[in-house]
Design a protein around this motif. Structure first.
Motif, PDB file in Angstrom:
ATOM      1  N   ASP A 158       8.068  12.769  -7.692  1.00 51.88           N
ATOM      2  CA  ASP A 158       8.849  12.510  -6.472  1.00 51.88           C
ATOM      3  C   ASP A 158       8.354  11.247  -5.758  1.00 51.88           C
ATOM      4  OD1 ASP A 158      10.797  13.364  -4.465  1.00 51.88           O
ATOM      5  OD2 ASP A 158       9.034  13.574  -3.190  1.00 51.88           O
ATOM      6  N   LYS A 159       7.026  11.025  -5.783  1.00 55.36           N
ATOM      7  CA  LYS A 159       6.442   9.852  -5.098  1.00 55.36           C
ATOM      8  C   LYS A 159       6.992   8.558  -5.708  1.00 55.36           C
ATOM      9  CE  LYS A 159       2.075   9.418  -5.910  1.00 55.36           C
ATOM     10  NZ  LYS A 159       1.833   8.236  -6.761  1.00 55.36           N
ATOM     11  N   THR A 160       6.995   8.490  -7.054  1.00 52.74           N
ATOM     12  CA  THR A 160       7.495   7.291  -7.733  1.00 52.74           C
ATOM     13  C   THR A 160       8.999   7.138  -7.501  1.00 52.74           C
ATOM     14  OG1 THR A 160       5.750   7.529  -9.372  1.00 52.74           O
ATOM     15  CG2 THR A 160       7.580   6.115  -9.983  1.00 52.74           C
ATOM     16  N   PHE A 161       9.712   8.264  -7.516  1.00 56.91           N
ATOM     17  CA  PHE A 161      11.165   8.252  -7.282  1.00 56.91           C
ATOM     18  C   PHE A 161      11.467   7.608  -5.919  1.00 56.91           C
ATOM     19  CE2 PHE A 161      15.292  10.384  -6.402  1.00 56.91           C
ATOM     20  CZ  PHE A 161      15.939  10.144  -7.609  1.00 56.91           C
ATOM     21  N   LYS A 184       0.863  -1.182   0.000  1.00 60.00           N
ATOM     22  CA  LYS A 184       0.000   0.000   0.000  1.00 60.00           C
ATOM     23  C   LYS A 184       0.898   1.231   0.000  1.00 60.00           C
ATOM     24  CE  LYS A 184      -3.244   2.552   2.912  1.00 60.00           C
ATOM     25  NZ  LYS A 184      -4.223   2.484   4.009  1.00 60.00           N
ATOM     26  N   GLY A 185       0.548   2.252  -0.798  1.00 57.80           N
ATOM     27  CA  GLY A 185       1.327   3.486  -0.666  1.00 57.80           C
ATOM     28  C   GLY A 185       1.623   4.225  -1.941  1.00 57.80           C
ATOM     29  N   LYS A 186       1.020   3.831  -3.071  1.00 55.71           N
ATOM     30  CA  LYS A 186       1.326   4.579  -4.296  1.00 55.71           C
ATOM     31  C   LYS A 186       0.389   5.773  -4.464  1.00 55.71           C
ATOM     32  CE  LYS A 186      -1.231   1.842  -7.756  1.00 55.71           C
ATOM     33  NZ  LYS A 186      -2.160   2.811  -8.311  1.00 55.71           N
ATOM     34  N   GLN A 187      -0.611   5.890  -3.580  1.00 56.24           N
ATOM     35  CA  GLN A 187      -1.558   6.994  -3.697  1.00 56.24           C
ATOM     36  C   GLN A 187      -0.935   8.284  -3.142  1.00 56.24           C
ATOM     37  OE1 GLN A 187      -2.266   3.924  -2.517  1.00 56.24           O
ATOM     38  NE2 GLN A 187      -3.468   3.272  -4.275  1.00 56.24           N
ATOM     39  N   GLY A 188      -1.366   9.418  -3.678  1.00 55.16           N
ATOM     40  CA  GLY A 188      -0.852  10.698  -3.168  1.00 55.16           C
ATOM     41  C   GLY A 188      -0.517  11.623  -4.313  1.00 55.16           C
ATOM     42  N   PRO A 189      -0.186  12.893  -4.003  1.00 52.26           N
ATOM     43  CA  PRO A 189       0.079  13.860  -5.069  1.00 52.26           C
ATOM     44  C   PRO A 189       1.364  13.548  -5.834  1.00 52.26           C
ATOM     45  CG  PRO A 189       0.522  14.810  -2.901  1.00 52.26           C
ATOM     46  CD  PRO A 189      -0.027  13.446  -2.654  1.00 52.26           C
ATOM     47  N   CYS A 190       1.359  13.873  -7.135  1.00 52.79           N
ATOM     48  CA  CYS A 190       2.548  13.684  -7.982  1.00 52.79           C
ATOM     49  C   CYS A 190       3.219  15.047  -8.159  1.00 52.79           C
ATOM     50  CB  CYS A 190       2.134  13.136  -9.340  1.00 52.79           C
ATOM     51  SG  CYS A 190       1.478  11.482  -9.219  1.00 52.79           S
ATOM     52  N   LEU A 191       4.457  15.166  -7.693  1.00 45.73           N
ATOM     53  CA  LEU A 191       5.157  16.458  -7.747  1.00 45.73           C
ATOM     54  C   LEU A 191       6.438  16.344  -8.573  1.00 45.73           C
ATOM     55  CD1 LEU A 191       4.664  17.485  -4.017  1.00 45.73           C
ATOM     56  CD2 LEU A 191       3.426  18.356  -6.000  1.00 45.73           C
ATOM     57  N   GLU A 192       6.699  17.407  -9.341  1.00 42.75           N
ATOM     58  CA  GLU A 192       7.870  17.447 -10.236  1.00 42.75           C
ATOM     59  C   GLU A 192       9.084  17.971  -9.483  1.00 42.75           C
ATOM     60  OE1 GLU A 192       9.958  16.690 -12.442  1.00 42.75           O
ATOM     61  OE2 GLU A 192       8.943  17.366 -14.285  1.00 42.75           O
ATOM     62  N   GLU A 217       6.183  21.733  -8.482  1.00 40.80           N
ATOM     63  CA  GLU A 217       4.934  21.905  -9.261  1.00 40.80           C
ATOM     64  C   GLU A 217       4.286  20.531  -9.446  1.00 40.80           C
ATOM     65  OE1 GLU A 217       3.832  24.767 -10.872  1.00 40.80           O
ATOM     66  OE2 GLU A 217       5.435  25.985  -9.969  1.00 40.80           O
ATOM     67  N   PRO A 218       2.978  20.479  -9.761  1.00 42.99           N
ATOM     68  CA  PRO A 218       2.351  19.183 -10.059  1.00 42.99           C
ATOM     69  C   PRO A 218       3.021  18.504 -11.257  1.00 42.99           C
ATOM     70  CG  PRO A 218       0.692  20.886  -9.790  1.00 42.99           C
ATOM     71  CD  PRO A 218       2.029  21.590  -9.806  1.00 42.99           C
ATOM     72  N   PHE A 219       3.061  17.176 -11.237  1.00 40.63           N
ATOM     73  CA  PHE A 219       3.695  16.380 -12.286  1.00 40.63           C
ATOM     74  C   PHE A 219       2.598  15.552 -12.971  1.00 40.63           C
ATOM     75  CE2 PHE A 219       5.554  12.426 -13.791  1.00 40.63           C
ATOM     76  CZ  PHE A 219       6.791  12.792 -14.316  1.00 40.63           C
ATOM     77  N   ALA A 220       2.584  15.546 -14.297  1.00 40.43           N
ATOM     78  CA  ALA A 220       1.573  14.759 -15.026  1.00 40.43           C
ATOM     79  C   ALA A 220       1.995  13.297 -15.032  1.00 40.43           C
ATOM     80  CB  ALA A 220       1.436  15.277 -16.449  1.00 40.43           C
ATOM     81  N   CYS A 221       1.337  12.503 -14.177  1.00 41.76           N
ATOM     82  CA  CYS A 221       1.759  11.113 -13.951  1.00 41.76           C
ATOM     83  C   CYS A 221       1.015  10.112 -14.830  1.00 41.76           C
ATOM     84  CB  CYS A 221       1.525  10.759 -12.484  1.00 41.76           C
ATOM     85  SG  CYS A 221       2.997  10.100 -11.682  1.00 41.76           S
ATOM     86  N   ASP A 222       0.224  10.629 -15.804  1.00 42.51           N
ATOM     87  CA  ASP A 222      -0.664   9.740 -16.556  1.00 42.51           C
ATOM     88  C   ASP A 222       0.064   8.937 -17.619  1.00 42.51           C
ATOM     89  OD1 ASP A 222      -0.120  12.090 -17.840  1.00 42.51           O
ATOM     90  OD2 ASP A 222      -2.058  12.212 -18.868  1.00 42.51           O
ATOM     91  N   ARG A 223       1.331   9.228 -17.900  1.00 44.13           N
ATOM     92  CA  ARG A 223       2.049   8.460 -18.928  1.00 44.13           C
ATOM     93  C   ARG A 223       3.543   8.549 -18.621  1.00 44.13           C
ATOM     94  NH1 ARG A 223       4.030  12.635 -22.349  1.00 44.13           N
ATOM     95  NH2 ARG A 223       3.167  14.532 -21.506  1.00 44.13           N
ATOM     96  N   ALA A 224       4.306   7.625 -19.216  1.00 39.95           N
ATOM     97  CA  ALA A 224       5.757   7.663 -19.022  1.00 39.95           C
ATOM     98  C   ALA A 224       6.350   8.684 -19.998  1.00 39.95           C
ATOM     99  CB  ALA A 224       6.341   6.290 -19.278  1.00 39.95           C
TER     100      ALA A 224
END
Ligand SMILES: C[S@@+](CC[C@H](N)C(=O)[O-])C[C@H]1O[C@@H](n2cnc3c(N)ncnc32)[C@H](O)[C@@H]1O
Length: 384
Positions: free
Chosen positions: A318-321, A278-286, A348-355
């Motif tokens: 940053d979350k994925t990193f 559990k833990g991939k949820q949350g804001p995506c930041l650049e 700033e927000p990061f567009a996490c919808d694609r690689a």
């Protein structure tokens, strides 16, 4: 069979199995013998598990065992997590809990510490403590529809104000041969409850019986097969999908029995132990970070549908990193941090919808123009 039928059949079978050994419910498992020495025979004999999730626990963790039965996995887990850890066993069958509860002080005495508690509840409704509800109902017996509505309201209050297992309170949810016993109508709630009670970064390690083909309806309606951990089995892939569907990531099959435990009408039933995080949820930041998938596969797809090719740099939030640096991904990636760090507060927000590929200039900076050594200045022992 209705939901109530399934629950009654399961309770009746396991109440009998608590009182008298039921060999047909046993699927042989090799537990670490070091941990069995302190566990009384009454518990060890009533082993109705199909795997050993306790092998995957760490010292100091808070563990919840779903369908703890006579308590064997809890008694093993208690030793693995040690005195700084904590173990909670939940079961709905009073007779099973009686065996577990009367052996708990014996194990505690032999270990020299106590860190286990056994609670009565349904694993698809982990907020409701059935012993607490019974105490309230003793004072407010249900004799008509008004009482029933009042009792339902009391149950809701208990869930809200004194949840048996609070949200985000558990490091590891384990279970051994139980999820297949929960009626299909309650499965979605069951997986959502496992997710709810885990801390962010926590994990589920679940051993259960799975089938290689879907179980036909006539077998699902057979009470013996259902309570015997056969008819309620999800397929191997359905089991993983159930975890994915409520938001788990990083699923891994830790163990899979090669030979089937049982075969019915050509359908093979075997034990599988799965780990899910559990833990991939949350804001995506650049924060201008990049990762490189090390291989060996030519490309991989993560649980957020990012497709990453081996050896290429990808921009990640940053979350994925952070996520890729922890289990189960640790060792699979190289990490490229930006030369000029971006503070979290400024990200700033990061567009996490694609690689998206990341050019080295993005992490180094367009103006980066360093030369570490003058060309041709190599001396003996230098790396060139
Ligand atoms: C096959 S036994 C496994 C017991 C134990 N995990 C072991 O390894 O020996 C299944 C246990 O799950 C419990 N159980 C089944 N359905 C349940 C539910 N919906 N909520 C709570 N306990 C449940 C039964 O009472 C029984 O003790």
């Amino acid at each position: 069979m209705s939901v109530a039928d399934v629950e009654r059949i399961v309770k009746t079978r396991y109440a009998a199995g608590a009182q008298k050994l039921s060999p047909d419910l046993c699927c042989p498992v090799d537990y670490d013998p070091r941990y069995l020495e302190v566990i009384p025979d009454e518990v060890l004999e009533r082993d109705y598990g199909c795997g050993d999730p306790s092998r995957h626990l760490e010292s100091g963790e808070t563990v919840l065992d779903l369908g703890s039965g006579c308590g064997k996995i809890c008694f093993i887990a208690s030793q693995v997590v040690g005195p700084t850890g904590r173990v909670i066993g939940v079961d709905m069958t009073t007779e099973m809990l009686d065996v577990a509860r009367r052996n708990e002080p014996i194990v505690a005495d032999r270990l020299g510490y106590t860190n286990i508690e056994f609670r009565r509840g349904r694993i698809q409704d982990l907020a409701l403590d059935l012993d607490q509800l019974d105490a309230l109902l003793a004072a407010h017996p249900v004799t008509n529809s008004e009482d029933l509505l009042a009792a339902e309201a009391m149950a809701d209050e208990l869930r809200r104000d004194q949840p048996m297992i609070p949200s985000g309170s558990i490091d590891v949810v384990v279970s051994n041969c139980v999820l297949n016993l929960v009626e299909h109508a309650h499965r979605e709630k069951l997986f959502a409850e496992i997710f709810r009670v885990l801390k962010k970064g926590g994990r589920a390690v679940i051993s259960d019986i799975v089938s290689d083909e879907p179980v036909p309806l006539h077998l699902q309606r057979d009470p013996e097969f259902w309570s015997g951990c056969i008819s309620g089995a999800l397929t191997e892939s359905g089991f993983l999908e159930a975890f994915e569907s409520v938001g788990f990531h990083g699923l891994r099959i830790l163990e899979r029995q090669t030979e089937p435990w049982k075969t019915v009408e050509g359908i093979e039933f075997r034990s599988l132990t799965l780990e899910a995080f559990k833990g991939k949820q949350g804001p995506c930041l650049e924060r201008n970070q990049a990762v490189i998938y090390r291989g060996p596969f030519k490309r991989v797809l993560d649980d957020d549908d990012h497709e990453l090719e081996r050896g290429k740099r990808y921009a990640v939030c940053d979350k994925t990193f952070q996520l890729y640096q922890r289990e189960p991904y640790a060792g699979s990636f190289e990490f490229v941090a930006p030369r000029r760090p971006i503070a979290l507060a400024d990200a700033e927000p990061f567009a996490c919808d694609r690689a998206r590929r990341r050019d080295p200039r993005e992490t180094k900076g367009e103006d980066y123009n360093a030369t570490t050594e003058p060309i041709g200045a190599c001396g003996p022992g230098d790396c060139c």
